[in-house]
Design a protein around this motif. Sequence first.
Motif, PDB file in Angstrom:
ATOM      1  N   VAL A  27      32.783  58.195  32.898  1.00 27.71           N
ATOM      2  CA  VAL A  27      33.884  57.396  32.365  1.00 27.71           C
ATOM      3  C   VAL A  27      34.731  58.266  31.445  1.00 27.71           C
ATOM      4  CG1 VAL A  27      32.664  55.196  32.550  1.00 27.71           C
ATOM      5  CG2 VAL A  27      32.500  56.530  30.453  1.00 27.71           C
ATOM      6  N   THR A  34      40.135  50.830  26.755  1.00 28.72           N
ATOM      7  CA  THR A  34      38.994  50.640  27.643  1.00 28.72           C
ATOM      8  C   THR A  34      38.813  51.874  28.513  1.00 28.72           C
ATOM      9  OG1 THR A  34      39.498  48.292  27.727  1.00 28.72           O
ATOM     10  CG2 THR A  34      37.999  49.133  29.391  1.00 28.72           C
ATOM     11  N   ASP A  36      37.887  54.229  31.587  1.00 33.14           N
ATOM     12  CA  ASP A  36      37.933  54.013  33.029  1.00 33.14           C
ATOM     13  C   ASP A  36      36.797  54.751  33.719  1.00 33.14           C
ATOM     14  OD1 ASP A  36      40.425  52.505  33.218  1.00 33.14           O
ATOM     15  OD2 ASP A  36      41.422  54.379  32.630  1.00 33.14           O
ATOM     16  N   VAL A  38      35.841  57.115  36.306  1.00 29.43           N
ATOM     17  CA  VAL A  38      36.678  58.133  36.935  1.00 29.43           C
ATOM     18  C   VAL A  38      35.999  58.872  38.085  1.00 29.43           C
ATOM     19  CG1 VAL A  38      38.156  58.465  34.924  1.00 29.43           C
ATOM     20  CG2 VAL A  38      36.054  59.816  35.146  1.00 29.43           C
ATOM     21  N   HIS A  64      39.451  57.107  40.339  1.00 26.42           N
ATOM     22  CA  HIS A  64      40.553  56.668  39.485  1.00 26.42           C
ATOM     23  C   HIS A  64      41.790  57.536  39.714  1.00 26.42           C
ATOM     24  CE1 HIS A  64      42.665  55.788  35.645  1.00 26.42           C
ATOM     25  NE2 HIS A  64      42.139  54.591  35.864  1.00 26.42           N
ATOM     26  N   ASP A  66      44.418  59.288  38.315  1.00 28.30           N
ATOM     27  CA  ASP A  66      44.750  59.750  36.968  1.00 28.30           C
ATOM     28  C   ASP A  66      45.341  61.153  36.935  1.00 28.30           C
ATOM     29  OD1 ASP A  66      42.511  61.249  37.595  1.00 28.30           O
ATOM     30  OD2 ASP A  66      41.200  60.204  36.188  1.00 28.30           O
ATOM     31  N   SER A  95      42.299  60.091  44.204  1.00 31.14           N
ATOM     32  CA  SER A  95      41.576  58.832  44.047  1.00 31.14           C
ATOM     33  C   SER A  95      41.183  58.218  45.377  1.00 31.14           C
ATOM     34  CB  SER A  95      42.448  57.846  43.263  1.00 31.14           C
ATOM     35  OG  SER A  95      41.790  56.620  43.110  1.00 31.14           O
TER      36      SER A  95
END
Length: 140
Positions: A27, A34, A36, A38, A64, A66, A95
């Motif tokens: 994460v 919060t 995520d 990942v 994720h 990102d 992702s």
Amino acid sequence: MTAAISLVPLATPAQAATSAWRSCSAVYADGVETPDLVATGGGNENFTGRNSLSNVNLYVKDTHADGHHVAVRLVTRQSDGSNHYWSWHHLYAGSGTDESWLTTASDSGGIRLVWREIALFEGSSRLTYCATASASNPSW
């Protein structure tokens, strides 16, 4: 007259001990309230002696969107208690993608324990990671 047949088991090479699949999820907060999820990943392997592994599975999934990439690597504990950090296997596809690698490992320093690290990278900088549970080599 009755004939008797005797079956004598023949010696066979030791069977490789296969460890259970172990996984973890990384994460990353990236400045938000919060964190995520990942990356996820893990693997298993066959212990083939005090110094070697076969069928080493390395798996990672980017979970994720990102702009970062994910990677997985093998880590082993040698007989002197030091850790051997093997090369990272990077996934740059983005992702929702995943990749797995099948390899072997041999270390003259011994392999007592084995686990994996799953990480999120920005370029060559590791941003966060998780580590799977370890498996003990039954040959020790």
